[in-house]
Design a protein around this motif. Structure first.
Motif, PDB file in Angstrom:
ATOM      1  N   GLU A 123       3.460   3.348   9.196  1.00  9.77           N
ATOM      2  CA  GLU A 123       3.057   4.537   8.026  1.00  9.77           C
ATOM      3  C   GLU A 123       4.074   4.208   7.014  1.00  9.77           C
ATOM      4  OE1 GLU A 123       2.609   9.485   7.401  1.00  9.77           O
ATOM      5  OE2 GLU A 123       2.029   8.175   9.407  1.00  9.77           O
ATOM      6  N   GLU A 124       5.360   4.067   7.330  1.00  9.70           N
ATOM      7  CA  GLU A 124       6.397   3.852   6.434  1.00  9.70           C
ATOM      8  C   GLU A 124       6.191   2.753   5.498  1.00  9.70           C
ATOM      9  OE1 GLU A 124      10.363   5.686   7.167  1.00  9.70           O
ATOM     10  OE2 GLU A 124      10.984   3.563   7.286  1.00  9.70           O
ATOM     11  N   ALA A 125       5.719   1.621   6.231  1.00 14.21           N
ATOM     12  CA  ALA A 125       5.945   0.530   5.537  1.00 14.21           C
ATOM     13  C   ALA A 125       4.562   0.314   4.493  1.00 14.21           C
ATOM     14  CB  ALA A 125       5.765  -0.771   6.533  1.00 14.21           C
ATOM     15  N   LEU A 126       3.276   0.849   5.246  1.00 11.09           N
ATOM     16  CA  LEU A 126       2.103   1.070   4.652  1.00 11.09           C
ATOM     17  C   LEU A 126       2.368   1.748   3.055  1.00 11.09           C
ATOM     18  CD1 LEU A 126      -0.418   1.329   7.603  1.00 11.09           C
ATOM     19  CD2 LEU A 126      -0.156  -0.738   5.954  1.00 11.09           C
ATOM     20  N   GLU A 127       3.130   2.817   3.159  1.00 13.32           N
ATOM     21  CA  GLU A 127       3.177   3.714   2.281  1.00 13.32           C
ATOM     22  C   GLU A 127       4.220   3.107   1.062  1.00 13.32           C
ATOM     23  OE1 GLU A 127       4.409   8.546   1.673  1.00 13.32           O
ATOM     24  OE2 GLU A 127       2.982   8.058   3.102  1.00 13.32           O
ATOM     25  N   ALA A 128       5.299   2.689   1.494  1.00  6.52           N
ATOM     26  CA  ALA A 128       6.260   2.424   0.556  1.00  6.52           C
ATOM     27  C   ALA A 128       6.458   1.097   0.012  1.00  6.52           C
ATOM     28  CB  ALA A 128       7.814   2.760   1.386  1.00  6.52           C
ATOM     29  N   ALA A 129       5.802  -0.092   0.623  1.00 10.55           N
ATOM     30  CA  ALA A 129       6.234  -1.294   0.280  1.00 10.55           C
ATOM     31  C   ALA A 129       5.040  -1.738  -0.675  1.00 10.55           C
ATOM     32  CB  ALA A 129       6.201  -2.251   1.440  1.00 10.55           C
ATOM     33  N   ASP A 130       5.420  -2.977  -1.650  1.00  9.87           N
ATOM     34  CA  ASP A 130       4.554  -3.534  -2.274  1.00  9.87           C
ATOM     35  C   ASP A 130       3.850  -4.665  -1.549  1.00  9.87           C
ATOM     36  OD1 ASP A 130       5.392  -2.459  -5.021  1.00  9.87           O
ATOM     37  OD2 ASP A 130       7.067  -3.741  -4.776  1.00  9.87           O
ATOM     38  N   ARG A 131       4.625  -5.383  -0.617  1.00 11.23           N
ATOM     39  CA  ARG A 131       4.183  -6.349   0.418  1.00 11.23           C
ATOM     40  C   ARG A 131       4.879  -6.099   1.858  1.00 11.23           C
ATOM     41  NH1 ARG A 131       4.692 -12.128  -0.496  1.00 11.23           N
ATOM     42  NH2 ARG A 131       6.618 -11.680  -1.779  1.00 11.23           N
TER      43      ARG A 131
END
Length: 367
Positions: free
Chosen positions: A207-215
């Motif tokens: 969830e952290e990666a999906l919400e915060a990252a451009d890629r």
């Protein structure tokens, strides 16, 4: 000219990097290009190589093969002090005997004399950074007087003080509770949009990666499984591992005819005479992509029995058992849909997917 233009916007290049510890290969021929101003998430399970890759980028480890380039310059053999890197750790790594101001100023105060700003410039820089991370009122406090979220913001301000070419974040919110994690990652995204520092975030939190990252770069056992935007990796997973790692999923084994749009019930082990080298198809369906009805509307629907109902806020999670007891099926409904269906444990329902993803797997079906 096109190649030169592309190189000018690439901030970080990881070219065919391999790293071993003894006989164990942690990274195996990893290649990654990060554009200037991007926030990239390295996502994967423990031991997949994401922290090792971050340490290689920082200069804390050396690759056995491959090279690292920053803004077109090879830095594979350069020390961390020569790379202009900001590093934020999971457990803050603040100096307990220093105030917030002194912690943020530390990186500036230890620069070589020729590069060190004046005391007045350092004070202004620290003041501006504490304003940026919304901690002006905490300037004279010590780390033990701060909450976990506040300490992590101090650590981030300290990393930004030296104006790094890249910002590396190693599970920065891992030691915080869920509510604070969510608040800080949204805050980090807003801060990144303001500063546009090329950043790499290591996390095992999907969830952290999906919400915060451009890629997102999904790693598994030292290999890159997929690189893409959050929507690309979630909606169009390249491999079964990516599909399963990025959220709950139902797995239906067995061959499915191409003209079918729903998964069949799980097949039994193929007859012994079947060539074991045959491929079989595996269908993946996320719980929220399954639709339920109280009566059969098509012959391809899967009949199941409601075994468990869990109401969690605005969503309702159901656990179903297929008619032949060979498959446990997870379904997620809105509370409104759940109320419409008026479901209870023991009810018979009919299941069909609104969306699915099919992968061909080597060998016969395992079911």
């Amino acid at each position: 000219m096109e190649d030169a233009a592309r190189e000018s916007i690439v901030s970080i290049q990881v070219d065919h990097v391999t790293k071993r510890f003894g006989t164990f290969t942690v990274l195996d021929d990893v290649t990654l290009h990060v554009q200037t101003g991007e926030l990239i998430a390295l996502l994967g399970p423990s031991g997949c190589g994401k922290t090792t890759l971050l340490r290689i980028l920082a200069g804390l480890e050396r690759p056995d093969h491959g090279r690292i380039l920053l803004h077109g310059d090879e830095v594979t053999e350069r020390r961390i002090t020569d790379r202009r890197v900001g590093f934020v750790f999971q457990h803050y790594a603040l100096f307990r005997h220093m105030t917030v101001t002194e912690n943020v100023a530390f990186g500036l105060s230890v620069l070589p004399h020729a590069q060190r700003p004046s005391p007045g410039q350092i004070r202004k820089k620290v003041h501006d950074l504490l304003s940026l991370v919304q901690l002006q009122a905490m300037a004279d406090r010590y780390p033990n007087q701060l909450s976990g979220g506040q300490r992590q913001r101090v650590a981030l301000a300290r990393a930004l003080a030296v104006e790094p070419k890249m910002l590396l974040l190693d599970e920065p919110f891992g030691a915080l509770d869920t509510k604070v994690r969510k608040e800080l990652r949204r805050w980090l995204r807003r801060l990144h949009d303001e500063l546009h520092i090329t950043s790499i975030l290591v996390t095992h939190d999907q969830e952290e990666a999906l919400e915060a990252a451009d890629r997102i770069v999904v790693l598994n056992q030292g290999h890159v499984e997929q690189i893409g935007t959050p929507d690309e990796v979630y909606e169009n997973a390249a491999t079964p591992f990516v599909y399963q790692f990025l959220g709950d999923v139902n797995v239906f084994h067995g061959r499915i005819a191409q003209n079918e749009t729903v998964p069949k019930e799980t097949h039994r082990q193929p007859p012994a005479e079947r060539d074991s080298s045959d491929e079989h198809e595996v269908t993946f369906v996320r719980p929220h992509d399954l639709e339920l009805s109280r009566s059969r509307t098509t012959t391809t629907q899967l009949e199941a029995t409601v075994r468990l109902i869990i109401i969690a806020g605005s969503r309702v999670r159901l656990e179903l058992m297929s008619k032949d007891s060979s498959q446990i099926i997870s379904v997620e409904l809105t509370k409104e849909r759940y109320r419409e269906l008026r479901l209870q444990q023991g009810d018979i329902v009919f299941v069909h997917p609104k969306q699915l993803h099919v992968f061909k797997m080597p060998g016969p079906s395992s079911m």
